[in-house]
Design a protein around this motif. Structure first.
Motif, mmCIF file in Angstrom:
data_model
loop_
_atom_site.group_PDB
_atom_site.id
_atom_site.type_symbol
_atom_site.label_atom_id
_atom_site.label_comp_id
_atom_site.label_asym_id
_atom_site.label_seq_id
_atom_site.Cartn_x
_atom_site.Cartn_y
_atom_site.Cartn_z
ATOM 1 N N PRO A 116 0.633 -1.201 0.023
ATOM 2 C CA PRO A 116 -0.003 -0.005 -0.103
ATOM 3 C C PRO A 116 0.950 1.317 -0.047
ATOM 4 N N GLU A 117 2.039 1.234 0.763
ATOM 5 C CA GLU A 117 2.787 2.487 0.617
ATOM 6 C C GLU A 117 3.458 2.590 -0.589
ATOM 7 N N TYR A 118 3.806 1.410 -1.366
ATOM 8 C CA TYR A 118 4.581 1.826 -2.665
ATOM 9 C C TYR A 118 3.511 2.098 -3.649
ATOM 10 N N GLU A 119 2.191 1.771 -3.627
ATOM 11 C CA GLU A 119 1.207 2.130 -4.497
ATOM 12 C C GLU A 119 0.878 3.747 -4.120
ATOM 13 N N ARG A 120 0.917 4.003 -2.800
ATOM 14 C CA ARG A 120 0.755 5.526 -2.607
ATOM 15 C C ARG A 120 1.898 6.109 -3.305
ATOM 16 N N PHE A 121 3.049 6.286 -3.193
ATOM 17 C CA PHE A 121 4.177 6.891 -3.875
ATOM 18 C C PHE A 121 4.329 6.612 -5.382
ATOM 19 N N THR A 122 3.592 5.554 -5.997
ATOM 20 C CA THR A 122 3.702 5.620 -7.372
ATOM 21 C C THR A 122 2.258 5.510 -8.197
ATOM 22 N N SER A 123 1.452 6.146 -7.425
ATOM 23 C CA SER A 123 0.143 6.263 -7.930
ATOM 24 C C SER A 123 -0.140 7.736 -8.232
ATOM 25 N N ARG A 124 -1.202 8.202 -9.027
ATOM 26 C CA ARG A 124 -1.394 9.577 -9.268
ATOM 27 C C ARG A 124 -2.021 10.299 -8.155
#
Length: 368
Positions: free
Chosen positions: A225-233
């Motif tokens: 979830p943290e990775y997606e938070r930094f890589t999503s828009r």
């Protein structure tokens, strides 16, 4: 050793700089006229003074770093300095989740972790350690990220120093110390804790890992979830300052070697786990739930749930929920295998609340 030689060199520069001003003027007076000798000697003194000043500042900075280092690292040797990777034998101190202990008296020891079961990512992870400046193992909570990374650095870098900052505020000082080490692993478990204001930057990654004299790498873990938070828009929902820090963190991850680790284990991993099951019943039990949960997740879930239950008894937290769980557990221990009726649990749980402190627990009444 490299640090000792640099410190000796700084002291020599300081001593030579102090003597050069006097000696330079004296030598110049032998070969030159008085005015030229004074001018030449003054130039020598100025240059040597700059060198001596820089050496003095460097020595003072190293003294400060050494004095503050024990308070800024989470793992240290007996002298308060960075340990060798090979000397750290307990993965729990690096953030690895303990499994159910083999004995009730076991707390954070090797008995609380199972034998390491090789994962599919091992080869790629261990090869990356030798060529990548920043490696990030990404996966769900309790997927086995920290354990896989720990075993990788133990196998590939046993003689490297191990730097584990105690938090984001400690990272700059620890990174400064790492830059003076020939071989080092900077360990950042739960990478999101080290990103943001005053934390990890691209410049810091380059400073720590760029060296022609040795090998230093940064090994980190990050929950999905943290990775997606930094890589999503996600930047559209942030203010200007938040957007700047988000972009900096995104750029760090874009330049990192990302190694994903699945929560559910592959067939090959399950076969390897089965070979360990006869020696460790905890692994055998985890394999029974492997289709629903990952083996690592199953091994860590019991201790984590037990910890959550114990912490819930604290006043003002979730004491009523902890009492309901205690009542249900005792019903099962008493031989009741059917689901416990809701009304019976509500009636029984008051006994557990009273035994733990009653009103002092400030138990929440919602949902009852």
């Amino acid at each position: 050793m490299r640090q000792s030689w640099r410190l000796l060199g700084a002291w020599l520069a300081l001593a030579i700089g102090g003597a050069a001003g006097v000696g330079g003027t004296a030598l110049a007076s032998v070969w030159l006229s008085a005015p030229l000798a004074a001018l030449t000697g003054g130039g020598i003194a100025a240059v040597s003074g700059v060198a001596a000043g820089r050496a003095s500042k460097w020595i003072d900075r190293q003294r400060t770093l050494r004095r503050e280092l024990p308070d800024r690292i989470a793992v240290q040797d007996r002298t308060g300095r960075l340990p060798r990777v090979g000397d750290v034998t307990n993965p729990i101190v690096l953030g690895v989740h303990p499994a159910e202990p083999r004995s009730e008296n076991s707390q954070g020891t090797l008995a609380d972790v199972t034998s390491y079961i090789p994962r599919d990512i091992d080869k790629a992870l261990r090869e990356a350690i030798h060529r990548e400046p920043l490696i990030v193992v990404v996966g769900e909570s309790t997927a086995g990220k920290s354990r896989a990374a720990f075993e990788a650095i133990r196998a590939e870098c046993p003689d490297h120093l191990l730097a584990v900052p105690s938090g984001r505020e400690s990272l700059p000082a620890v990174a400064a110390q790492v830059t003076h080490s020939r071989r080092c692993v900077l360990w950042l478990d739960d990478l999101e804790r080290f990103m943001g204001p005053g934390g990890l930057t691209l410049a810091m990654v380059a400073s720590v890992t760029t060296s022609t004299r040795g090998h230093t790498t940064i090994v980190a873990t990050l929950r999905t979830p943290e990775y997606e938070r930094f890589t999503s828009r996600a930047e559209d929902s942030l203010d200007d300052q938040g957007r700047a820090f988000w972009r900096a963190s995104r750029d760090i991850l874009r330049g990192a070697c990302i190694i994903p680790l699945d929560r559910l284990w592959s067939q090959e991993e399950l076969k390897l786990a089965a070979s360990y099951a006869e020696k460790d019943p905890r692994i055998a039990l985890a394999l029974k739930h492997a289709k629903t949960f990952g083996v690592a997740e199953s091994l860590a879930a019991g201790p984590e749930l037990l910890s959550d239950w114990r912490n819930a008894w604290a006043p003002g937290t979730h004491a009523r929920g902890a009492a309901l769980v205690a009542a249900a557990v005792d019903c099962r221990r008493a031989g009741l295998s059917d689901p416990v009726p809701h009304d019976l649990l509500l009636e029984l749980h008051h006994h557990y609340l009273a035994a733990r402190g009653g009103p002092a627990l400030r138990a929440c009444l919602r949902g009852t």
